[in-house]
Design a protein around this motif. Structure first.
Motif, PDB file in Angstrom:
ATOM      1  N   ILE A   1      -1.077   2.547  22.094  1.00 38.43           N
ATOM      2  CA  ILE A   1      -0.398   2.715  23.375  1.00 38.43           C
ATOM      3  C   ILE A   1      -1.331   2.156  24.422  1.00 38.43           C
ATOM      4  N   PRO A   2      -0.842   1.309  25.261  1.00 38.26           N
ATOM      5  CA  PRO A   2      -1.754   0.686  26.245  1.00 38.26           C
ATOM      6  C   PRO A   2      -2.378   1.772  27.123  1.00 38.26           C
ATOM      7  N   GLY A   3      -3.636   1.562  27.341  1.00 38.37           N
ATOM      8  CA  GLY A   3      -4.355   2.526  28.182  1.00 38.37           C
ATOM      9  C   GLY A   3      -4.981   3.647  27.385  1.00 38.37           C
ATOM     10  N   GLN A   4      -4.618   3.749  26.140  1.00 38.21           N
ATOM     11  CA  GLN A   4      -5.255   4.782  25.324  1.00 38.21           C
ATOM     12  C   GLN A   4      -6.154   4.151  24.292  1.00 38.21           C
ATOM     13  N   LYS A   5      -7.221   4.808  24.028  1.00 42.13           N
ATOM     14  CA  LYS A   5      -8.165   4.218  23.113  1.00 42.13           C
ATOM     15  C   LYS A   5      -7.730   4.422  21.679  1.00 42.13           C
ATOM     16  N   ASN A   6      -7.240   5.602  21.395  1.00 39.54           N
ATOM     17  CA  ASN A   6      -6.906   5.899  20.007  1.00 39.54           C
ATOM     18  C   ASN A   6      -5.730   5.053  19.547  1.00 39.54           C
ATOM     19  N   SER A   7      -5.865   4.663  18.337  1.00 38.03           N
ATOM     20  CA  SER A   7      -4.761   3.875  17.795  1.00 38.03           C
ATOM     21  C   SER A   7      -3.620   4.797  17.448  1.00 38.03           C
ATOM     22  N   ALA A   8      -2.444   4.369  17.609  1.00 42.74           N
ATOM     23  CA  ALA A   8      -1.280   5.185  17.330  1.00 42.74           C
ATOM     24  C   ALA A   8      -0.788   4.965  15.913  1.00 42.74           C
ATOM     25  N   GLY A   9      -0.928   3.737  15.397  1.00 44.86           N
ATOM     26  CA  GLY A   9      -0.478   3.476  14.045  1.00 44.86           C
ATOM     27  C   GLY A   9      -1.371   2.434  13.402  1.00 44.86           C
ATOM     28  N   HIS A  10      -1.279   2.355  12.113  1.00 41.93           N
ATOM     29  CA  HIS A  10      -2.265   1.559  11.405  1.00 41.93           C
ATOM     30  C   HIS A  10      -1.635   0.962  10.158  1.00 41.93           C
ATOM     31  N   GLY A  11      -1.966  -0.291   9.878  1.00 47.22           N
ATOM     32  CA  GLY A  11      -1.496  -0.894   8.639  1.00 47.22           C
ATOM     33  C   GLY A  11      -2.558  -1.821   8.078  1.00 47.22           C
ATOM     34  N   GLN A  12      -2.556  -1.963   6.772  1.00 49.80           N
ATOM     35  CA  GLN A  12      -3.618  -2.778   6.154  1.00 49.80           C
ATOM     36  C   GLN A  12      -3.103  -3.375   4.847  1.00 49.80           C
ATOM     37  N   ILE A  13      -3.397  -4.609   4.672  1.00 49.59           N
ATOM     38  CA  ILE A  13      -3.094  -5.241   3.383  1.00 49.59           C
ATOM     39  C   ILE A  13      -4.278  -6.106   2.968  1.00 49.59           C
ATOM     40  N   THR A  14      -4.266  -6.439   1.698  1.00 47.98           N
ATOM     41  CA  THR A  14      -5.304  -7.346   1.181  1.00 47.98           C
ATOM     42  C   THR A  14      -4.585  -8.607   0.636  1.00 47.98           C
ATOM     43  N   VAL A  15      -5.164  -9.700   1.000  1.00 48.11           N
ATOM     44  CA  VAL A  15      -4.536 -10.988   0.577  1.00 48.11           C
ATOM     45  C   VAL A  15      -5.537 -11.737  -0.304  1.00 48.11           C
ATOM     46  N   PHE A  16      -5.065 -12.076  -1.441  1.00 50.96           N
ATOM     47  CA  PHE A  16      -5.900 -12.888  -2.343  1.00 50.96           C
ATOM     48  C   PHE A  16      -5.337 -14.299  -2.376  1.00 50.96           C
ATOM     49  N   VAL A  17      -6.155 -15.248  -2.033  1.00 56.07           N
ATOM     50  CA  VAL A  17      -5.702 -16.661  -2.042  1.00 56.07           C
ATOM     51  C   VAL A  17      -6.405 -17.348  -3.221  1.00 56.07           C
ATOM     52  N   GLU A  18      -5.590 -18.006  -4.038  1.00 57.33           N
ATOM     53  CA  GLU A  18      -6.171 -18.652  -5.222  1.00 57.33           C
ATOM     54  C   GLU A  18      -5.966 -20.134  -5.167  1.00 57.33           C
TER      55      GLU A  18
END
Lengths: 1333, 159
Positions: free
Chosen positions: A1316-1333
């Motif tokens: 949320i703009p103006g707030q430091k804490n993140s409101a949501g989070h996502g993460q993926i890992t990408v393997f490129v071959e």
């Protein structure tokens, strides 16, 4: 008039005798009539014509009086010797009093009278000189009774009898006076004079010895001065010479007759008298045969005849002659006679002489009397016979008393006056002078005059009491022992009386003791004599009847003891003791009839044991008391013996030696039993002070104790107030009523016995026996049995009395009724020691203590029983007195525990184990039980409650403690399930659940029961209360600690974990259960369970209502971690901002923590999540191979913020994916094995797809930041950070795509953070890992 | 001190008329009771004398000859109302008051010195809050000093 009185010398004594059958009352009536003539004027005396008898007759118109005194008894024969020495002592005339109605009785009266006179007076006695018999006619019949010689008939119809009696008396006196002349005539003869001088106490010569006057023309009278007053100097010449010339003749004749000093009554015994003694006497007599004695006798007779002038002349003559002859006794007697004359003159003169200033009018009399006393004192009887000493002592004592009486009379009459003369001549000591009685009728017990009154008299007269006492003191001496008992008693009585009137009470008591001694001597001596004769005369029949010599003595007879006079003696004893400060009547008699209805209710203040100051002279007191008891024993008066002994014990036991106390107590008990045996109806009241120290009701045993409960309690049966916290429902921290509520009245149950403990005290050195001790109660009737007991010496002794209340209501125990053996019972009240009562007692004590030791009243006024009379400042406020009270409730049922399922009342539990106890109750009473209620208590409750009340706990701890108390009790009982009725004799089984709670060592099951729905009368108002009884069953609890949880953790699912979990085969079944569809929605609950016990347990955790569960076997001594997938959840904002609740209705206590509001929010959040977590996760254990199971509590575990983050499902989730567009427009995920890893090709365009999902219901405005690392090998379009997403409504999502290409092989981490703009804490989070071959 | 004075007995009586000490100087035991009675009965006269003295505001301690029976009884009252009574044998010669007063003074001194003993108070019964108990204690058999002093006086007075 008593012979000891002052004026007795001038009184003609007349004996009054009842003649014939006359009633006592009649005799007394007529005697009183006669006695009222105390004196007769000389003018009223009929003159005797005969010349030789007219010598003592009053001259015509003579002024003056003859004084009369009357008596009923003649002198004892031993006094006959005094007939010439002191004629006034003898009855000179005799009057018989008879009453008669029949004429024929007259002759018998006459003969009876003459016999009586003959018997009364000894043969040969000179007296009486005249006699007469008055016959008072009875009835109204006018019968002519005729005249008989020597009898005077007074007709019943005669009007003024008194006048007639007076005339008769005057006639009698005239006869007496005439006889005086005869006597003197006999003595005037030379022979008579010799007789007169023959012995110290001569007697009249018998008529046979007297030479008849041959020629009448030589009367003896001629030898005496015809008119004595004409010359002051008696003509001694003629008689003396006459006598001397005739001395030889009478001496010879005298030897024949030989009058000795012995009683002259038996002439035939004279021969036996030793001749030589009379010889000796005669030798002395010859020298001194003067006319002194004769003159003295003339003086005596003139004095009696009322001719004081003549008397004083002759007395003076006598004194002059006797002075020379050393005849001390006659001299003294003459002085006495002379001393009286002025008083007689003054009395006759009827006016008070004016004192001539220098000398008091009585000083002359006083001098003469003291001279006489001195002469008597020095006189020694010539013979050493006992009677000689006796007479000298007798006259000495009388002279002293005469002098004392003179002083006393003048003193008490306020000086020389009519009152004094009246006392001296008429009334004597028998009557208190009005100056000392203040007009009140006098009696022995009348209040003594005050010191002031005495002093006034002293000032008025100049005679001090000391002076009187000094004179009187001369009477007391060893010479009293010479006297016969009668004389001694009368002398001592007079002495005591005068001392008493003077106010010398101690001296009076001292003399009275001697009186008592004499009386008792006589009593005991006479008893010995009569006792002896009784035995001798014992026969079958009435005493005194001669049954003939043959029928002697088979049956002993016992005459009734005559108790006449005993009371007077006892009165005397009591008086003596009182003067010495011993109250012999401290214990009163009670009558047998009045018991016990008229119980003398002992006042509370009666004799509380105020330390009584001892009064008096202990050494003397003990002796006096012993004497008193001896007197009472000798009488015998056994109740008095007991009374005296016990009174003395009560008042004197402080100063008494042990031996004395024992002795007195034994005497008293013996006397009491004797009195009882003899049927005495008197009872001694209880004597030994307040014996009851305290009364207490023993509380009933807990099983029987009824408890009062309001009826309203029954109506709200289904209240949910946790019983454990009931004590804390009070809204006040400090409630003063709670304290008082506990001390209500004691409850007892009708028809069930209760015990009362009474503490008794015995202050004596002997064992005190009480024949009965019972409770004194008011209110409802009780049934109790009096107790007999022995209180050991000098101790406090508790006794238990059992009583049975017969009805219900209020019972007040006032005190005790105590009875000593042989005594009357007495009630002792014992007020309750309320503060009021104590204050009252304290005040009383201090009043007493204040007065102790103050000699405000000294001397006899300070005697203990006199003191309250003086006290004016009495504490009078009457406080209402409270007694021990208790309430008797109506009959109650009684249950008992028949059996339980426990052995030895002990239960062994594992921590958290659930078990149950069965209790079988049996109703052993005749009443049904219709109310049953169980409450529980255990050892953990009290510490927890205390911790709560102290309020030191934080809010969170408070909640935990309260939760523990309410939701995890040791015992539970389901009220609904069990039967609550038990008829008489029935049994009820109760099942009580039991929960193993750590640290619990014991518990108690309280079973309250009652019979509350009683049938009752319609008219009665229903009672507001009912009573329960309680059975308590203590249970010993042992709880084993075997499983403990720790290390609670909440872990998030990560993609790696899934992968690795799949490889892990060791986890067995755990692994499968951890499989979840969407790892975003789940987390892992993990806890370590350690088994500290000796056997393995199987532990099961269930989550989300059995949707998932994990079971593990925990071997002994090892720790097992249990993992369990748990669905993440989120609590609403409203829920987590609620404050931490308190479970009880306890007053809110301001939290002591000083947390900031932010911290508080966090705390609340943690709290609510933890509650939810513990609600969702349920742990249980099971004994492997056994039946026992139980709960495993996680409440010890804490939830931390990181765990909370995991547990809490997030608001906003960012889902990343990598897509490629091939051919058609539909994007396809490239090479994704699962949702978190992608395999895009190298150097191809793919799209990074980010979807921001709002999971909550709120709307958010978000900005998205993405990062790809290593970023240098990635080409992308646009920006990665600060991508505006915009507003996302609740439950919706927004997508965003970035085209990019990976320019190098390898692993790339892509993360996206929405905030949320103006707030430091993140409101949501996502993460993926990408393997490129 | 004239030699013909012969002291037969001494009695000390407390203000509350409790005997403190009765000391007889004759041998026989019966006499002791007799002197108890003499002392007791003389209280009658003493009371009268005291009242008289109070009336005239006299402060004289010596009460004079109380009475004569077979002994001559004299009385004395200390300012603190302890009464001292002595019995002198009757003699024909004149007894001077000064001699009797001298005996009384010495007896009073003996009493005073004994009562000054602080240990008397120690031994008084605790429950008695009255002073006279202490005085009476002085004549108690366990306090020999007082008896000895009285004996000394008696010897000097010719007992």
């Amino acid at each position: 008039m008593d012979p000891l009185d002052f004026g007795s010398l001038a009184h003609i004594r007349i004996l009054l005798l009842p003649v014939g059958p006359i009633k006592r009352s009649d005799f007394e009536k007529w005697a009183y009539e006669i006695r009222s003539f105390e004196n007769i004027r000389l003018g009223d005396i009929p003159a005797d014509a005969r010349e030789e008898r007219a010598r003592f007759m009053p001259g015509p118109l003579a002024s003056g009086h003859i004084h009369l005194s009357f008596s009923y008894h003649s002198l004892p024969p031993s006094h006959a010797l005094l007939s010439l020495f002191r004629p006034s002592d003898f009855p000179l005339g005799v009057i018989g009093i008879a009453s008669c109605s029949e004429s024929h009785a007259m002759s018998s009266i006459q003969s009876q009278f003459s016999t009586l006179v003959k018997n009364t007076f000894q043969e040969g006695s000179a007296y009486p000189l005249a006699r007469n018999c008055f016959v008072f006619e009875e009835g109204e019949n006018d019968a002519n009774l005729g005249t008989h010689a020597g009898l005077v008939v007074i007709p019943g119809m005669m009007g003024n009898k008194k006048l007639y009696v007076g005339t008769l008396l005057a006639e009698l006196c005239s006869n007496i006076l005439a006889e005086f002349a005869t006597v003197i005539q006999a003595l005037e003869s030379p022979l008579g004079n010799e007789y007169l001088n023959a012995a110290l106490f001569p007697v009249l010569p018998p008529a046979s010895d007297m030479p008849k006057p041959i020629d009448n023309d030589i009367p003896m009278r001629s030898s005496l001065p015809p008119l004595p007053h004409q010359s002051s100097q008696p003509e001694l010449g003629t008689p003396v010479s006459l006598l001397r010339s005739k001395i030889p003749t009478p001496l010879i004749t005298k030897r024949n007759s030989s009058i000795g000093p012995g009683p002259p009554t038996s002439p035939y015994r004279q021969a036996s008298l030793p001749v030589q003694s009379s010889k000796k006497k005669l030798a002395t007599i010859g020298a001194v045969s003067s006319h002194g004695r004769l003159f003295k006798m003339l003086g005596d007779f003139f004095l009696l005849a009322g001719r004081t002038m003549d008397a004083s002349v002759w007395y003076n003559e006598a004194i002059a002659m006797l002075k020379g002859s050393q005849d001390n006794i006659w001299h003294a007697s003459a002085l006495e006679g002379l001393a009286i004359i002025p008083i007689l003159d003054a009395w006759s003169a009827e006016k008070t002489d004016i004192v001539d200033g220098e000398k008091e009018p009585w000083s002359d009399t006083g001098t003469k009397l003291s001279q006489a006393i001195d002469l008597y004192y020095r006189a020694t009887p010539p013979s050493d016979t006992e009677s000689g000493y006796a007479f000298v002592s007798w006259f000495y004592s009388r002279a002293v008393l005469r002098y004392t009486t003179l002083l006393y009379a003048i003193w008490s009459a306020k000086g020389w006056g009519q009152l004094a003369f009246a006392t001296l001549l008429n009334t004597g000591l028998g009557v208190f002078p009005p100056t000392l009685t203040n007009g009140a009728p006098s009696s022995q017990n009348a209040k003594r005059s005050s010191y002031g009154a005495f002093e006034r008299l002293t000032v008025a007269t100049g005679i001090t009491r000391g002076l009187i006492a000094d004179v009187l003191a001369q009477v007391h001496g060893p010479w009293l022992l010479h006297l016969g008992p009668n004389e001694r008693i009368s002398i001592l009585e007079h002495t005591a009386a005068i001392y008493g009137i003077l106010g010398y009470q101690r001296k009076e008591a001292y003399i009275l003791r001697e009186v008592l001694g004499c009386i008792l001597d006589m009593i005991v001596c006479s008893r010995d004599e009569t006792g002896g004769s009784r035995i001798a005369g014992a026969g079958l029949g009435i005493q005194g009847v001669d049954m003939g010599g043959t029928s002697q003595g088979s049956v002993g007879i016992r005459a009734n003891d005559s108790t006449e006079g005993n009371d007077s003696i006892l009165k005397l004893v009591k008086y003596i003791c009182q003067v010495h400060g011993v109250d012999l009547e401290a214990i009163k008699f009670g009558s047998a009839s009045g018991r016990p209805a008229s119980l003398p209710s002992q006042g509370i203040d009666g004799d509380l044991d105020v330390p009584q100051e001892p009064f008096g002279w202990p050494e003397l007191q003990i002796g006096i008391v012993r004497e008193a008891i001896a007197v009472a024993e000798a009488l015998p008066d056994y109740p008095s013996v007991a009374q005296f002994s016990l009174s003395a014990l009560k008042t004197l036991h402080l100063v008494m030696s042990q031996g004395d106390q024992h002795h007195l107590f034994n005497t008293a008990s013996k006397a009491l039993s004797t009195a009882k045996r003899r049927g005495d109806s008197r009872y001694i009241e209880y004597w030994s002070g307040q014996p009851v120290v305290s009364i207490e009701i023993l509380p009933l045993p807990l099983v029987r104790l009824p408890l009062e409960k309001p009826m309203s309690l029954l109506s709200r049966e289904d209240d949910n107030v946790p019983p454990v916290l009931v004590g804390m429902t009070d809204p006040f921290l400090y409630n003063p009523r709670r304290l008082t509520a506990g001390q209500g009245v004691m409850l007892l149950v009708q028809k069930e016995a209760f015990d009362v403990v009474i503490t008794l005290r015995n202050p004596f050195v002997f064992d005190l026996e009480l024949s009965s001790l019972s409770l004194s109660t008011t209110g409802v009737a009780i049934e109790t049995k009096p107790l007999a007991l022995i209180v050991p010496a000098n101790s406090f002794h508790p006794v238990t009395i059992t009583a049975l209340p017969l009805e219900s209501g209020q019972l007040t125990i006032r005190g005790c009724v105590v009875q000593a053996p042989g005594g009357a019972s007495k009630e002792f009240l014992l007020p309750l020691a309320t503060p009021d009562e104590e204050a009252r007692q304290e005040r009383r004590h201090s009043t007493m203590a204040c007065e102790n030791g103050r000699s405000k009243y000294f001397g006899l006024e300070a005697r203990p029983w006199e003191r309250p009379n003086h006290r004016t400042s009495v504490y009078t406020q009457k406080a209402d007195i409270k007694f021990l009270q208790c309430k008797i409730v109506s009959e109650q049922p009684l249950l008992r525990i028949r059996r339980t399922s426990l052995t030895h009342g002990a239960v062994m539990l594992y921590n958290g184990e659930k078990s149950s106890i069965r209790i079988t109750l049996e109703n052993v009473s005749a009443l049904p039980v219709d109310f049953l209620h169980l409450t529980f208590d255990d050892s953990t409750v009290a510490p927890a409650q205390q911790a709560l009340t102290e309020g030191e706990l934080s809010v969170f701890e408070t909640y935990e403690t309260e939760y523990d108390l309410i939701h995890r009790p040791l015992f539970v009982w389901d009220k609904k399930k069990s039967r609550q009725l038990a008829g008489p004799g029935e049994k009820v089984v109760l099942t009580v659940g039991c929960f193993g709670k750590l640290d619990c060592t014991s518990g108690t099951i309280h079973i309250s029961y009652a019979y509350c729905h009683r049938s009752q009368n319609h008219l009665e108002t229903p009672p507001e209360v009912f009573h329960t009884r309680q059975l308590s069953y203590p249970v010993l609890v042992t709880v084993y600690h075997m499983l403990e949880c720790h290390g609670l953790d909440i872990l998030p699912y990560t993609p790696d974990m899934i992968r690795y979990a799949g490889d892990d085969n060791k986890a067995g079944h755990t692994q499968t259960s951890l499989q979840v569809e969407n790892i975003e929605d789940w987390c892992i609950f993990s806890v370590e369970v350690r088994n500290t016990y000796g056997i393995p347990f199987e532990v099961t955790f269930e989550a989300d209502h059995r949707t998932s569960s994990a079971t593990a076997l925990v071997p002994p001594g090892s720790t097992t971690r249990v993992l369990l997938p748990l669905r993440r959840f989120r609590l609403s904002e409203e829920q987590i901002t609620q404050p931490i609740p308190t479970l009880s209705d306890r007053q809110f206590v301001v939290a002591k923590s000083n947390l900031s509001s932010q911290e508080e929010l966090v705390q609340r959040e943690l709290f609510w999540y933890r509650e939810e977590l513990l609600d969702r996760i349920r742990g249980s254990w099971k004994e492997t191979g056994g039946m026992r199971h139980g709960d495993l509590s996680l409440r010890q575990q804490r939830l931390t913020l990181p765990m909370l983050d995991v547990l809490q499902s997030e608001d906003i989730r960012v889902q990343l994916s990598v897509h490629s567009y091939s051919g058609d427009e539909n994007p396809a995920a490239v090479g994704s094995s699962n949702a978190s890893s992608f395999f895009p090709p190298l150097d191809e365009f793919v799209y990074l797809h980010a979807e921001v999902v709002n999971l909550s219901s709120k709307q958010f405005t978000l900005v998205l930041d993405m990062s790809i690392s290593p970023s240098e090998h990635v080409l992308y379009e646009g920006v990665l950070s600060g991508i505006p997403i915009g507003r996302i409504e609740g439950r919706s999502s927004r997508k965003y795509e970035i085209p990019l290409t990976f320019v190098a092989c390898g692993r790339f981490d892509v993360t996206a953070t929405a905030y949320i703009p103006g707030q430091k804490n993140s409101a949501g989070h996502g993460q993926i890992t990408v393997f490129v071959e | 001190m004239p030699p013909q004075l012969r002291l037969n007995a001494v009695a000390f009586v407390s203000p509350q008329n409790h005997p403190i000490l009765i000391k007889t100087f004759s041998q026989s035991r019966q006499d002791e009771l007799k002197y108890h009675y003499i002392a007791h009965t003389s209280l009658d006269v003493i009371e009268e004398r005291i009242s008289a003295a109070n009336a005239t505001k006299s402060t004289e301690c010596y009460l004079g000859l109380l009475y004569v029976e077979d002994v001559a009884v004299y009385g004395y009252m200390t300012p603190l109302k302890v009464k001292i009574i002595i019995a002198l044998e009757l003699t024909d010669s004149v007894i001077r008051d000064a001699d009797v007063v001298a005996i009384f003074k010495s007896l009073h001194t003996a009493y005073r010195r004994s009562i000054a003993n602080p240990f008397l108070r120690l031994n008084a019964p605790v429950d008695s809050n009255t002073d006279h108990a202490i005085l009476v204690n002085a004549g108690h058999s366990q306090w020999k000093a007082f008896r000895k002093r009285v004996d000394d006086v008696g010897r000097a007075a010719g007992a």
